[in-house]
Design an enzyme around this catalytic site. Structure first.
Site, PDB file in Angstrom:
ATOM      1  N   SER A  56       0.794  -1.233   0.000  1.00 56.37           N
ATOM      2  CA  SER A  56       0.000   0.000   0.000  1.00 56.37           C
ATOM      3  C   SER A  56       0.822   1.276   0.000  1.00 56.37           C
ATOM      4  CB  SER A  56      -0.952   0.008   1.206  1.00 56.37           C
ATOM      5  OG  SER A  56      -2.051  -0.839   0.972  1.00 56.37           O
ATOM      6  N   LYS A  59       0.132   3.851  -2.570  1.00 57.61           N
ATOM      7  CA  LYS A  59      -0.856   4.927  -2.435  1.00 57.61           C
ATOM      8  C   LYS A  59      -0.222   6.309  -2.318  1.00 57.61           C
ATOM      9  CE  LYS A  59      -4.517   2.015  -0.422  1.00 57.61           C
ATOM     10  NZ  LYS A  59      -3.972   0.711  -0.079  1.00 57.61           N
ATOM     11  N   SER A 116      -5.775   3.582   4.812  1.00 55.44           N
ATOM     12  CA  SER A 116      -5.293   2.865   3.632  1.00 55.44           C
ATOM     13  C   SER A 116      -6.436   2.215   2.852  1.00 55.44           C
ATOM     14  CB  SER A 116      -4.250   1.796   4.033  1.00 55.44           C
ATOM     15  OG  SER A 116      -3.500   1.366   2.930  1.00 55.44           O
TER      16      SER A 116
END
Length: 377
Positions: A56, A59, A116
């Site tokens: 993640s 991101k 997230s």
């Protein structure tokens, strides 16, 4: 006595009585990179260009494109973004958005940075580019612009996908771009606890450094079975902001300890130093100009990243024109500032004219001469 002398000599030869040498931070990860924000200089790295799953931490790029869209004006923080069935069904880290719900860009950013949320990422991607696939094309194009040579994105979330890779160095590059150009992202990345849906849904930051590391400013965590535990951690002290990227730590605790070790290493050993002339720069006289003088200024920032040992050894020398003859163009080089560290040249910064000084016309020169003639009588 001979035995004592022999023992002392042995200790000296072995380094036992010598000052401890600076050692790198203790890291437990497949790859790490420590970068300073203002200069982009890499302070420490291990396997920084190895292509690995970023999870993640992907991101960071998603947030960068959202912030750029805000800057361009194509969206505002109040823009309402619908949630599609695809976005609602993403799974993994999520804030359980439902098909047909709408959230403001402000809340979407909060969901991405704090929790997230994969669902929030895909909803934003679809809104900005029409589809996640089109948004990913933009992510890869932006990565190329930033010089991220080790990176290929296949989604906007960091969910496992064949060939979806980045490197510690590349992540540091995109993290730097985000925090340097959009410091307002801290509004979201420094949140520890918050809510969505008017308080009905609780958010807790996945980045525990926000709570447990003084001066932490962000940025993004990630973890999957393949990527293990990752983080791009940012923190600021005494005007210097550092980016510590950790990829492939065996546990969540290890990634945070490694990030802290990197940040501590940077803050303990380095400082940003602004070199400046020892005295204020005086205007330079200009002959035959519409103004009598022009003010010299530095053409660029004189900030340097130095070891703390060298920070106290900075000096400067100045070279400036005594007089100038018009015309003088704005931005014209009229001198230079040489920065030395421990007597050795570190950089030379041009000094330029702050404003333009046009040349007097013949009529203006004639009028000036007449004025001086009458003043003399």
């Amino acid at each position: 006595m001979k035995k004592l002398c022999a023992l002392m000599l042995t200790l000296l030869l072995c380094g036992g009585l010598l000052p401890a040498q600076a050692v790198g931070p203790a890291v437990d990860a497949k790859a790490v990179a420590l970068m300073e924000k203002s200069t982009g200089e890499l302070l420490y790295e291990e396997n920084a260009h190895e292509a690995l799953e970023p999870a993640s931490v992907t991101k960071v790029m998603t947030m960068l494109l959202i912030m750029e869209a805000l800057e361009e004006g194509s969206i505002t923080k109040e823009t309402m973004v619908p949630v599609s069935a695809t976005a609602a069904g993403m799974g993994g880290s999520q804030v359980y958005m439902k098909e047909g719900e709408e959230f403001s860009v402000h809340d979407m950013l909060k969901a991405i940075a704090v929790a997230s949320g994969n669902d929030a990422c895909v909803a934003m991607a679809e809104y900005l580019a029409g589809s996640e696939a089109s948004f990913v094309e933009k992510m890869n194009a932006r990565a190329k612009d930033l010089g991220m040579k080790d990176t290929v994105f296949h989604n906007c979330t960091g969910l496992p996908a064949d060939g979806h890779v980045s490197s510690a160095y590349d992540i540091a590059l995109m993290s730097r771009e985000l925090i340097a150009k959009y410091p307002d992202i801290r509004t979201y990345t420094t949140i520890w606890m918050d809510t969505l849906r008017d308080g009905a849904f609780q958010l807790a930051n996945t980045n525990k450094l926000i709570r447990f590391y003084d001066s932490a400013t962000g940025l993004k965590t990630g973890s999957t079975d393949g990527a293990l535990f990752c983080v791009s951690a940012t923190a600021e002290k005494e005007g210097m902001e550092l980016i510590a990227v950790v990829l492939g730590s065996p546990t969540s605790a290890d990634r945070f300890e490694t990030a802290k070790a990197l940040l501590n290493y940077g803050f303990a050993g380095y400082a940003l130093v602004t070199a400046a002339p020892s005295e204020p720069l005086s205007p330079i006289p200009v002959t035959l100009g519409t103004a009598d003088s022009v003010q010299p200024v530095l053409s660029e920032s004189s900030q340097m990243l130095l070891s703390k040992a060298d920070a106290a050894k900075v000096s400067t020398t100045l070279a400036l024109s005594d007089t100038l003859q018009a015309p003088v163009a704005q931005g014209q080089q009229i001198g230079s500032l040489t920065v030395l560290v421990d007597g050795k040249e570190k950089q030379t910064i041009p000094l330029i004219a702050q404003e333009a000084v046009p040349r007097l016309t013949l009529w203006e020169i004639y009028q000036s001469m007449l004025s001086c003639l009458f003043c003399g009588t």
